[in-house]
Design a protein around this motif. Structure first.
Motif, PDB file in Angstrom:
ATOM      1  N   TYR A 189       3.922   1.512   1.389  1.00  0.00           N
ATOM      2  CA  TYR A 189       4.913   1.448   2.461  1.00  0.00           C
ATOM      3  C   TYR A 189       5.905   0.323   2.157  1.00  0.00           C
TER       4      TYR A 189
ATOM      5  N   GLU B  61      -7.774  -1.182  16.378  1.00  0.00           N
ATOM      6  CA  GLU B  61      -8.147  -1.603  15.024  1.00  0.00           C
ATOM      7  C   GLU B  61      -8.153  -3.126  14.905  1.00  0.00           C
TER       8      GLU B  61
ATOM      9  N   GLU C 220      -7.054  -8.279   7.766  1.00  0.00           N
ATOM     10  CA  GLU C 220      -5.745  -8.390   7.124  1.00  0.00           C
ATOM     11  C   GLU C 220      -5.164  -9.784   7.352  1.00  0.00           C
TER      12      GLU C 220
ATOM     13  N   GLY D  30       0.799  -1.223   0.000  1.00  0.00           N
ATOM     14  CA  GLY D  30       0.000   0.000   0.000  1.00  0.00           C
ATOM     15  C   GLY D  30       0.832   1.273   0.000  1.00  0.00           C
TER      16      GLY D  30
ATOM     17  N   ASP E  43      -1.552  -4.736  -2.543  1.00  0.00           N
ATOM     18  CA  ASP E  43      -2.510  -3.633  -2.372  1.00  0.00           C
ATOM     19  C   ASP E  43      -3.338  -3.819  -1.106  1.00  0.00           C
ATOM     20  N   ARG E  44      -2.665  -3.663   0.039  1.00  0.00           N
ATOM     21  CA  ARG E  44      -3.331  -3.763   1.334  1.00  0.00           C
ATOM     22  C   ARG E  44      -2.905  -2.596   2.224  1.00  0.00           C
ATOM     23  N   ASP E  45      -3.420  -2.574   3.462  1.00  0.00           N
ATOM     24  CA  ASP E  45      -3.138  -1.489   4.410  1.00  0.00           C
ATOM     25  C   ASP E  45      -1.657  -1.527   4.824  1.00  0.00           C
ATOM     26  N   GLY E  46      -0.916  -0.531   4.367  1.00  0.00           N
ATOM     27  CA  GLY E  46       0.515  -0.494   4.632  1.00  0.00           C
ATOM     28  C   GLY E  46       0.875  -0.283   6.086  1.00  0.00           C
ATOM     29  N   LEU E  47       0.077   0.487   6.803  1.00  0.00           N
ATOM     30  CA  LEU E  47       0.355   0.751   8.216  1.00  0.00           C
ATOM     31  C   LEU E  47       0.109  -0.489   9.071  1.00  0.00           C
ATOM     32  N   LEU E  48      -0.987  -1.179   8.806  1.00  0.00           N
ATOM     33  CA  LEU E  48      -1.307  -2.374   9.590  1.00  0.00           C
ATOM     34  C   LEU E  48      -0.360  -3.536   9.303  1.00  0.00           C
TER      35      LEU E  48
ATOM     36  N   LEU F 188     -10.028  -4.497  11.723  1.00  0.00           N
ATOM     37  CA  LEU F 188      -9.246  -4.329  10.493  1.00  0.00           C
ATOM     38  C   LEU F 188      -8.080  -5.305  10.453  1.00  0.00           C
TER      39      LEU F 188
END
Length: 257
Positions: free
Chosen positions: A40, A104, A111, A38, A78-83, A107
């Motif tokens: 990151y 979270e 993931e 994402g 293509d996923r949540d870079g922070l998580l 979420l």
């Protein structure tokens, strides 16, 4: 002739050593993987990503699952870079370790399911369920005199982390202002019990030493608890004993979000 032969042997040994060193460097570099999640970038070792067989990341690294590359040639997910940092930490540590106040869970569970990490998914869901159960229970903190429990304060709240915050604040002040911790007072899960209180003209002080060294007055403690609660988004539901005419003179405070 002997000198020439010796020189040749040394040169051969150096070439062999350099060749082996070069191969080791090459192997080490190829074991490092850069992921673009994402937007990151994460750099880790191949063995970390392949720790759990049949997971999404193991499939990518071993070629079972096709994955696009970004402009720099890194795997792009293509996923949540922070998580993803929590996903990677789980792969590194083998256990779920989240920062204090993490909110979270839902979420992160999604993931974990996407990356096909069943163990992580179950750990997140278990943590979430425990937090949901804890949020329904009222937690309290009692600051009391070991000789007279009528002297003191009770703070009620349905958020355990808020009680923990108030508790740590009192203990921190006590440690920094006084000697003899923890002999002069005890700390349990829900109670901070001082050796004795002393009443003075300025109110009841939380006294630990015979020279009247004190942490603070109970009134000051109540005021700080109220201000901390408001800053954290809680509201004062009720003071359980307002017979004395003022909130700061009550024996208990009840906060809720």
């Amino acid at each position: 002739m002997e000198r020439k032969a010796s020189r040749r042997e040394n040169e051969c040994e150096e070439k062999t050593s350099n060749s082996e060193s070069s191969e080791l460097d090459k192997d080490y570099k190829t074991s490092l993987i850069t992921l673009n999640v994402g937007g990151y970038l994460y750099i880790t070792q191949k063995q970390t990503l392949t720790k759990y067989p049949d997971s999404f990341l193991e499939g990518i690294i071993n070629g079972r699952i096709m994955c696009p590359f970004d402009a720099d040639g890194h795997y792009f997910i293509d996923r949540d870079g922070l998580l993803f940092r929590h996903i990677l930490n789980f792969l590194r540590n083998g256990e779920l370790l989240l920062p204090e106040g993490f909110r979270e869970n839902q979420l992160l569970a999604q993931e974990a399911e996407y990356f096909q990490l069943k163990v992580l998914s179950e750990a997140v869901k278990s943590r979430w369920e425990k937090e949901q159960l804890a949020s329904r229970e009222t937690t309290f903190l009692e600051i009391t005199d070991s000789h007279d429990r009528s002297q003191g304060l009770r703070i009620f709240c349905n958020a355990p982390e808020f009680i923990a915050k108030i508790k740590s604040r009192i203990v921190l002040v006590s440690k920094s202002r006084l000697d003899g911790f923890p002999e002069e007072f005890s700390v349990s899960s829900n109670i901070i019990q001082f050796k004795y209180f002393i009443k003075s003209e300025n109110g009841t002080r939380l006294v630990l030493k015979e020279d009247n060294t004190f942490v603070c007055t109970l009134e000051t403690l109540k005021f700080e608890a109220i201000m901390t609660a408001l800053k954290c988004g809680f509201r004062l539901l009720t003071s359980l004993d307002c017979s004395r005419g003022s909130i700061v003179h009550s024996d208990a405070l009840h906060f809720i979000k």
